[in-house]
Design a protein around this motif. Sequence first.
Motif, PDB file in Angstrom:
ATOM      1  N   ASP A 236      -3.897  11.517   1.594  1.00 41.06           N
ATOM      2  CA  ASP A 236      -4.768  10.458   1.077  1.00 41.06           C
ATOM      3  C   ASP A 236      -4.040   9.118   1.037  1.00 41.06           C
ATOM      4  O   ASP A 236      -4.314   8.278   0.170  1.00 41.06           O
ATOM      5  CB  ASP A 236      -5.308  10.827  -0.303  1.00 41.06           C
ATOM      6  CG  ASP A 236      -4.205  10.961  -1.356  1.00 41.06           C
ATOM      7  OD1 ASP A 236      -3.024  11.079  -0.970  1.00 41.06           O
ATOM      8  OD2 ASP A 236      -4.529  10.950  -2.557  1.00 41.06           O
ATOM      9  N   ALA A 237      -3.131   8.884   2.000  1.00 43.02           N
ATOM     10  CA  ALA A 237      -2.369   7.641   2.016  1.00 43.02           C
ATOM     11  C   ALA A 237      -3.280   6.425   2.131  1.00 43.02           C
ATOM     12  O   ALA A 237      -3.077   5.413   1.437  1.00 43.02           O
ATOM     13  CB  ALA A 237      -1.364   7.653   3.167  1.00 43.02           C
ATOM     14  N   ALA A 238      -4.280   6.483   2.991  1.00 44.47           N
ATOM     15  CA  ALA A 238      -5.195   5.347   3.151  1.00 44.47           C
ATOM     16  C   ALA A 238      -5.975   5.099   1.870  1.00 44.47           C
ATOM     17  O   ALA A 238      -6.142   3.948   1.431  1.00 44.47           O
ATOM     18  CB  ALA A 238      -6.143   5.594   4.322  1.00 44.47           C
ATOM     19  N   ASP A 239      -6.450   6.160   1.229  1.00 47.28           N
ATOM     20  CA  ASP A 239      -7.176   6.017  -0.033  1.00 47.28           C
ATOM     21  C   ASP A 239      -6.288   5.360  -1.086  1.00 47.28           C
ATOM     22  O   ASP A 239      -6.727   4.473  -1.826  1.00 47.28           O
ATOM     23  CB  ASP A 239      -7.631   7.382  -0.548  1.00 47.28           C
ATOM     24  CG  ASP A 239      -8.656   8.049   0.350  1.00 47.28           C
ATOM     25  OD1 ASP A 239      -9.264   7.342   1.173  1.00 47.28           O
ATOM     26  OD2 ASP A 239      -8.848   9.264   0.219  1.00 47.28           O
ATOM     27  N   ALA A 240      -5.024   5.796  -1.155  1.00 43.87           N
ATOM     28  CA  ALA A 240      -4.105   5.257  -2.152  1.00 43.87           C
ATOM     29  C   ALA A 240      -3.843   3.774  -1.912  1.00 43.87           C
ATOM     30  O   ALA A 240      -3.773   2.979  -2.859  1.00 43.87           O
ATOM     31  CB  ALA A 240      -2.800   6.043  -2.139  1.00 43.87           C
ATOM     32  N   LEU A 241      -3.707   3.375  -0.656  1.00 47.15           N
ATOM     33  CA  LEU A 241      -3.436   1.979  -0.330  1.00 47.15           C
ATOM     34  C   LEU A 241      -4.614   1.086  -0.704  1.00 47.15           C
ATOM     35  O   LEU A 241      -4.443   0.024  -1.312  1.00 47.15           O
ATOM     36  CB  LEU A 241      -3.106   1.864   1.157  1.00 47.15           C
ATOM     37  CG  LEU A 241      -2.843   0.470   1.719  1.00 47.15           C
ATOM     38  CD1 LEU A 241      -1.801  -0.274   0.910  1.00 47.15           C
ATOM     39  CD2 LEU A 241      -2.431   0.559   3.190  1.00 47.15           C
ATOM     40  N   ILE A 242      -5.811   1.518  -0.367  1.00 46.90           N
ATOM     41  CA  ILE A 242      -6.997   0.724  -0.694  1.00 46.90           C
ATOM     42  C   ILE A 242      -7.187   0.647  -2.201  1.00 46.90           C
ATOM     43  O   ILE A 242      -7.503  -0.411  -2.764  1.00 46.90           O
ATOM     44  CB  ILE A 242      -8.243   1.332  -0.024  1.00 46.90           C
ATOM     45  CG1 ILE A 242      -8.110   1.289   1.506  1.00 46.90           C
ATOM     46  CG2 ILE A 242      -9.504   0.601  -0.469  1.00 46.90           C
ATOM     47  CD1 ILE A 242      -7.917  -0.085   2.075  1.00 46.90           C
ATOM     48  N   GLU A 243      -6.973   1.760  -2.890  1.00 46.56           N
ATOM     49  CA  GLU A 243      -7.109   1.762  -4.340  1.00 46.56           C
ATOM     50  C   GLU A 243      -6.059   0.868  -4.984  1.00 46.56           C
ATOM     51  O   GLU A 243      -6.331   0.176  -5.972  1.00 46.56           O
ATOM     52  CB  GLU A 243      -6.984   3.189  -4.868  1.00 46.56           C
ATOM     53  CG  GLU A 243      -7.072   3.330  -6.382  1.00 46.56           C
ATOM     54  CD  GLU A 243      -8.444   3.020  -6.954  1.00 46.56           C
ATOM     55  OE1 GLU A 243      -8.564   3.019  -8.195  1.00 46.56           O
ATOM     56  OE2 GLU A 243      -9.382   2.782  -6.171  1.00 46.56           O
ATOM     57  N   ALA A 244      -4.851   0.854  -4.437  1.00 48.78           N
ATOM     58  CA  ALA A 244      -3.798   0.001  -4.988  1.00 48.78           C
ATOM     59  C   ALA A 244      -4.182  -1.469  -4.908  1.00 48.78           C
ATOM     60  O   ALA A 244      -3.956  -2.231  -5.869  1.00 48.78           O
ATOM     61  CB  ALA A 244      -2.488   0.257  -4.242  1.00 48.78           C
ATOM     62  N   ARG A 245      -4.734  -1.878  -3.782  1.00 48.11           N
ATOM     63  CA  ARG A 245      -5.146  -3.276  -3.689  1.00 48.11           C
ATOM     64  C   ARG A 245      -6.228  -3.586  -4.721  1.00 48.11           C
ATOM     65  O   ARG A 245      -6.203  -4.640  -5.373  1.00 48.11           O
ATOM     66  CB  ARG A 245      -5.666  -3.608  -2.296  1.00 48.11           C
ATOM     67  CG  ARG A 245      -6.067  -5.077  -2.149  1.00 48.11           C
ATOM     68  CD  ARG A 245      -6.669  -5.394  -0.807  1.00 48.11           C
ATOM     69  NE  ARG A 245      -7.903  -4.669  -0.573  1.00 48.11           N
ATOM     70  CZ  ARG A 245      -8.706  -4.887   0.470  1.00 48.11           C
ATOM     71  NH1 ARG A 245      -8.378  -5.780   1.373  1.00 48.11           N
ATOM     72  NH2 ARG A 245      -9.806  -4.184   0.613  1.00 48.11           N
ATOM     73  N   ARG A 246      -7.183  -2.689  -4.878  1.00 52.10           N
ATOM     74  CA  ARG A 246      -8.245  -2.908  -5.864  1.00 52.10           C
ATOM     75  C   ARG A 246      -7.660  -3.037  -7.266  1.00 52.10           C
ATOM     76  O   ARG A 246      -8.050  -3.927  -8.045  1.00 52.10           O
ATOM     77  CB  ARG A 246      -9.252  -1.760  -5.811  1.00 52.10           C
ATOM     78  CG  ARG A 246     -10.489  -1.987  -6.680  1.00 52.10           C
ATOM     79  CD  ARG A 246     -11.299  -0.723  -6.856  1.00 52.10           C
ATOM     80  NE  ARG A 246     -10.577   0.274  -7.643  1.00 52.10           N
ATOM     81  CZ  ARG A 246     -10.460   0.231  -8.971  1.00 52.10           C
ATOM     82  NH1 ARG A 246     -10.976  -0.778  -9.664  1.00 52.10           N
ATOM     83  NH2 ARG A 246      -9.789   1.171  -9.613  1.00 52.10           N
ATOM     84  N   LEU A 247      -6.711  -2.168  -7.599  1.00 54.23           N
ATOM     85  CA  LEU A 247      -6.097  -2.220  -8.917  1.00 54.23           C
ATOM     86  C   LEU A 247      -5.313  -3.515  -9.121  1.00 54.23           C
ATOM     87  O   LEU A 247      -5.357  -4.120 -10.203  1.00 54.23           O
ATOM     88  CB  LEU A 247      -5.177  -1.018  -9.094  1.00 54.23           C
ATOM     89  CG  LEU A 247      -5.882   0.343  -9.250  1.00 54.23           C
ATOM     90  CD1 LEU A 247      -4.889   1.483  -9.057  1.00 54.23           C
ATOM     91  CD2 LEU A 247      -6.559   0.446 -10.612  1.00 54.23           C
ATOM     92  N   ARG A 248      -4.589  -3.952  -8.091  1.00 53.67           N
ATOM     93  CA  ARG A 248      -3.847  -5.205  -8.221  1.00 53.67           C
ATOM     94  C   ARG A 248      -4.777  -6.374  -8.453  1.00 53.67           C
ATOM     95  O   ARG A 248      -4.538  -7.221  -9.335  1.00 53.67           O
ATOM     96  CB  ARG A 248      -2.994  -5.457  -6.973  1.00 53.67           C
ATOM     97  CG  ARG A 248      -2.237  -6.784  -7.037  1.00 53.67           C
ATOM     98  CD  ARG A 248      -1.409  -7.051  -5.807  1.00 53.67           C
ATOM     99  NE  ARG A 248      -2.196  -7.240  -4.596  1.00 53.67           N
ATOM    100  CZ  ARG A 248      -2.799  -8.381  -4.274  1.00 53.67           C
ATOM    101  NH1 ARG A 248      -2.760  -9.435  -5.082  1.00 53.67           N
ATOM    102  NH2 ARG A 248      -3.471  -8.485  -3.134  1.00 53.67           N
ATOM    103  N   LEU A 249      -5.836  -6.445  -7.682  1.00 56.96           N
ATOM    104  CA  LEU A 249      -6.784  -7.544  -7.846  1.00 56.96           C
ATOM    105  C   LEU A 249      -7.460  -7.513  -9.209  1.00 56.96           C
ATOM    106  O   LEU A 249      -7.851  -8.554  -9.746  1.00 56.96           O
ATOM    107  CB  LEU A 249      -7.832  -7.504  -6.730  1.00 56.96           C
ATOM    108  CG  LEU A 249      -7.304  -7.798  -5.318  1.00 56.96           C
ATOM    109  CD1 LEU A 249      -8.396  -7.584  -4.281  1.00 56.96           C
ATOM    110  CD2 LEU A 249      -6.749  -9.214  -5.227  1.00 56.96           C
ATOM    111  N   ALA A 250      -7.572  -6.309  -9.780  1.00 60.16           N
ATOM    112  CA  ALA A 250      -8.156  -6.175 -11.117  1.00 60.16           C
ATOM    113  C   ALA A 250      -7.137  -6.460 -12.212  1.00 60.16           C
ATOM    114  O   ALA A 250      -7.483  -6.438 -13.402  1.00 60.16           O
ATOM    115  CB  ALA A 250      -8.735  -4.774 -11.295  1.00 60.16           C
ATOM    116  N   GLY A 251      -5.883  -6.691 -11.831  1.00 62.79           N
ATOM    117  CA  GLY A 251      -4.866  -7.019 -12.807  1.00 62.79           C
ATOM    118  C   GLY A 251      -4.043  -5.860 -13.318  1.00 62.79           C
ATOM    119  O   GLY A 251      -3.174  -6.048 -14.182  1.00 62.79           O
TER     120      GLY A 251
END
Length: 368
Positions: A236-251
């Motif tokens: 799930d590397a791609a899922d983790a990367l996309i989720e990480a960006r979402r979390l960063r943008l959310a602070g």
Amino acid sequence: MDAETPCPDSMIEWFRLDRSPDSDVLAIVFSHVSEPPGRFSFYASFRDVPVNKLFVNTPGNGWYRDGVPGLGNDIDSTAEGLRIMMQQVAPRTVVCIGNSMGAYAALLFGELINADRVLAIGPETLLDQPGSRSRGFLAGRPLSPYPDLLPVLSRPAADRRTSIIIGESDLFDLDYARRVAHLPGIRLRSLRGVGHEVPAMLHRFGVWRPLIRDFARDGSLPAFLPLEGRIFEAGDAADALIEARRLRLAGDRRAARGRLGHCLALYPDADAAHDEIGVIEREEGAFAKAEAAHRLALRLAPDRGQYGLHLALALEAQGRFGEALAAYDQASALEPGNRFLARSREEARRRLQDGTPAAWGTPGFFRP
């Protein structure tokens, strides 16, 4: 590449049919953004491909929402116009091909006209998302009746074969491909260290024309592409990367770090993950660590101007203004047509020459 190559003087402004009497294949090639009337994406690339070819363009960079003049005035009537063109050719096999905006069209019209196979390079499968390319063109305009391709592509497709190729460095393209990866008949291919300009990279390696020739002729793709990536095969590397960006943008930087670490444990070649770590380090004021992360991202993806810009920002924050200016220049040179990078370079040059470097601790300061 050859996207700007004009057709002969006898061209039709928005579509053109080139017949190949000995072929039973019709390849429909959808243009990407900013092609003027009378020009079609990849016209020269397909010149020597021995199949029937229908080149299609659309006004206003509207993601084909307003149709194609001469074929139809909206998406559904354009699909009917394409079916009429198909009746004229009477092919055994229909192929849809497109890049970027044209890739969205290839996926959509491939389903609407029941094409046999589709090649979509860097498609958006969900339009008008914040920060997306389509948002830049569609903001404030009526939505397409097909803003989300997931329901469309989920319809039974008989034996249709759909190939999607994306660059792993473009997180929008990665996300758009990921959300349709589970559908029957769809095969994803990804390229390491490559952003949205996949055809240009393939052209640089000399494989673009053979690739589209073979796909149009019999649906085959090379067993291995230059810079072939494996992010979709790494758990799930791609899922983790996309989720990480979402979390960063959310602070939520702490949670984002955790997901980025998980991604890199599965797939160390994820250059975008290293760049995301660098952005987090800059946001937290750890500029030397940010520099190291951005340099690692650049080693994995040396053509990514965005990573060069991020490195320049980290250098500027450390007061290393000469190095920062050189990095801004290099970032802009990597993507000479990128107006954002050119503007960032000029703003930095004025800022540093005036002796007023960026106030990194100031709330609201630009941190891409």
